[in-house]
Design an enzyme around this catalytic site. Structure first.
Site, PDB file in Angstrom:
ATOM      1  N   HIS A 214       0.839  -1.204   0.000  1.00  0.00           N
ATOM      2  CA  HIS A 214       0.000   0.000   0.000  1.00  0.00           C
ATOM      3  C   HIS A 214       0.871   1.251   0.000  1.00  0.00           C
ATOM      4  CE1 HIS A 214       1.108  -0.470   4.222  1.00  0.00           C
ATOM      5  NE2 HIS A 214       0.858   0.822   4.377  1.00  0.00           N
ATOM      6  N   ASP A 216       0.734   5.089   1.991  1.00  0.00           N
ATOM      7  CA  ASP A 216       0.004   5.749   3.077  1.00  0.00           C
ATOM      8  C   ASP A 216      -0.720   6.972   2.523  1.00  0.00           C
ATOM      9  OD1 ASP A 216       1.140   3.851   4.681  1.00  0.00           O
ATOM     10  OD2 ASP A 216       2.505   5.209   5.720  1.00  0.00           O
ATOM     11  N   HIS A 270       4.834   0.114   0.152  1.00  0.00           N
ATOM     12  CA  HIS A 270       5.508  -0.737   1.132  1.00  0.00           C
ATOM     13  C   HIS A 270       4.547  -1.792   1.655  1.00  0.00           C
ATOM     14  CE1 HIS A 270       3.715   2.743   3.205  1.00  0.00           C
ATOM     15  NE2 HIS A 270       3.565   1.968   4.258  1.00  0.00           N
ATOM     16  N   ARG A 280       6.213  -9.162  16.089  1.00  0.00           N
ATOM     17  CA  ARG A 280       6.886  -7.875  15.862  1.00  0.00           C
ATOM     18  C   ARG A 280       6.006  -6.742  16.378  1.00  0.00           C
ATOM     19  NH1 ARG A 280       6.491  -4.188  11.154  1.00  0.00           N
ATOM     20  NH2 ARG A 280       8.321  -2.848  11.187  1.00  0.00           N
TER      21      ARG A 280
HETATM   22  O1  LIG Z   1       4.376  -1.678  10.898  1.00  0.00           O
HETATM   23  C1  LIG Z   1       5.010  -1.256   9.944  1.00  0.00           C
HETATM   24  O2  LIG Z   1       6.210  -1.490   9.790  1.00  0.00           O
HETATM   25  C2  LIG Z   1       4.365  -0.444   8.854  1.00  0.00           C
HETATM   26  C3  LIG Z   1       2.925  -0.155   9.046  1.00  0.00           C
HETATM   27  C4  LIG Z   1       2.343   0.554   7.871  1.00  0.00           C
HETATM   28  O3  LIG Z   1       2.853   0.545   6.793  1.00  0.00           O
HETATM   29  C5  LIG Z   1       1.078   1.311   8.029  1.00  0.00           C
HETATM   30  O4  LIG Z   1       0.466   1.252   9.082  1.00  0.00           O
HETATM   31  O5  LIG Z   1       0.675   2.003   7.072  1.00  0.00           O
HETATM   32 FE   LIG Z   2       1.996   2.089   5.578  1.00  0.00          FE
END
Ligand SMILES: O=C(O)CCC(=O)C(=O)O
Ligand SMILES: [Fe+2]
Length: 332
Positions: A214, A216, A270, A280
């Site tokens: 996605h 952001d 990403h 994690r």
């Molecule tokens: O947790 C992560 O490393 C990324 C989370 C992410 O990409 C998001 O919440 O948009």
């Molecule tokens: Fe993200």
């Protein structure tokens, strides 16, 4: 190891062997062996921000690492460690764990691009403005001392995030020579959102993603992660591991920044891989323009962030995907 803290939909793919304690440390695991290419995400120093290197990172990557950001290591460590302990409480207790405005979710957080696949993640959503609006008496309303402390730490951390976002944004805005009046409404750091995530273990790490690919919707997003790793960013179609390093943040540019920069800067694609052995924890701050601020761009029809996010939600509901900026692109 018991998985009674996991949302039930995740339990069937959760290995039950003991979890190595490495996740609590800042020691990174070996990079994920999924073909991610060994090219390096740019690293910038907030104390001596080099404008040209920042511009190159924003143009060519849309993502960079950030050091010397001034966030106390002890605050980050405490937020990540307390998150680990809160998420490991029984699943049934998590929904009502925090009082308003903090909410618990699992599966598909709002900013995800697609709802077709279940994201292997659970989290707490923390709207900073509402958190700050509460009287300090209310904020202490949690009977549980860890929850009380957590709220205060989130608020403190949120202020740091606002400071870092403001400094980065102002530098980018100067480099891009954004209109000074318009620029005023382009970043509302106090209305930012924090998301605290836990990615449960998953035995099918080749099939399942913690978070699907996605971009952001934010202006910028600032990520703080523990030592486990899993974030991957796309650069010219190649997938690159954003492996964790102690005291480093990862900054992503979002769709709003791409539009404000007339596509000169990139909203980086990403995703997050899951890990069969370790859970994690990550902590992500998203910052948006003011609600009434109109984003003006040579590439897109003018829109407010509210209009943008409503369109994203509508598309996700009707098509299963986030279409995002393309919905607003001006005809060539
Ligand atoms: O947790 C992560 O490393 C990324 C989370 C992410 O990409 C998001 O919440 O948009
Ligand atoms: Fe993200």
């Amino acid at each position: 190891m018991s998985t009674n803290s996991y949302p039930p939909v995740f339990r069937h793919l959760s290995p039950t062997e003991p979890q190595p304690s490495a996740s609590a440390s800042a020691t990174p695991s070996p990079p994920l062996s999924n073909g991610a290419a060994a090219i390096e995400i740019p690293r910038l120093d907030l104390q001596k921000l080099e404008r040209e290197r920042l511009a190159v990172a924003c143009r060519e990557w849309g993502v960079f690492r950030l050091i010397n950001h001034g966030i106390p290591s002890a605050l980050s460590a405490q937020l990540l460690n307390d998150a680990r302990s809160l998420f490991s409480r029984p699943f049934d207790s998590k929904e009502g764990m925090f009082k308003e405005p903090i909410t618990y979710f699992f599966g598909t957080p709002a900013l995800s691009q697609t709802v077709q696949n279940l994201n292997w993640v659970e989290g707490f959503d923390v709207p900073l403005k509402e958190l700050q609006k509460q009287q300090s008496g209310d904020r202490g309303a949690e009977k549980d001392p860890i929850l009380q402390r957590y709220r205060y730490s989130l608020e403190e951390y949120g202020k740091h995030m606002g400071r870092v976002a403001r400094e980065l944004f102002e530098t980018m805005a100067e480099i891009l020579a954004l209109d000074p009046d318009r620029r005023q409404t382009y970043l509302s750091e106090s209305e930012g959102v924090l998301r605290v995530y836990r990615y449960p273990r998953c035995s099918e790490s080749d099939k399942v993603l913690g978070m699907d690919v996605h971009t952001d919707s934010s202006v910028v997003s600032i990520l703080n992660q523990d030592g486990v790793g899993g974030l991957q960013v796309f650069k010219d179609g190649r997938c690159v591991d954003a492996a964790p390093a102690a005291d480093e943040l990862v900054v992503n540019l979002g769709d709003m920044m791409q539009a404000m920069s007339n596509d000169e800067y990139k909203s980086a694609e990403h995703r997050v891989a899951v890990n069969p052995k370790e859970e994690r924890i990550s902590l992500c701050y998203f910052v948006f323009p003011e609600e009434k601020g109109v984003v003006v761009s040579s590439k897109y029809q003018p829109f407010t962030y509210k209009e943008f996010s409503e369109k994203v939600q509508e598309d996700i509901k009707t098509t299963g995907f986030k279409v995002g900026l393309e919905r607003f692109r001006k005809p060539e």
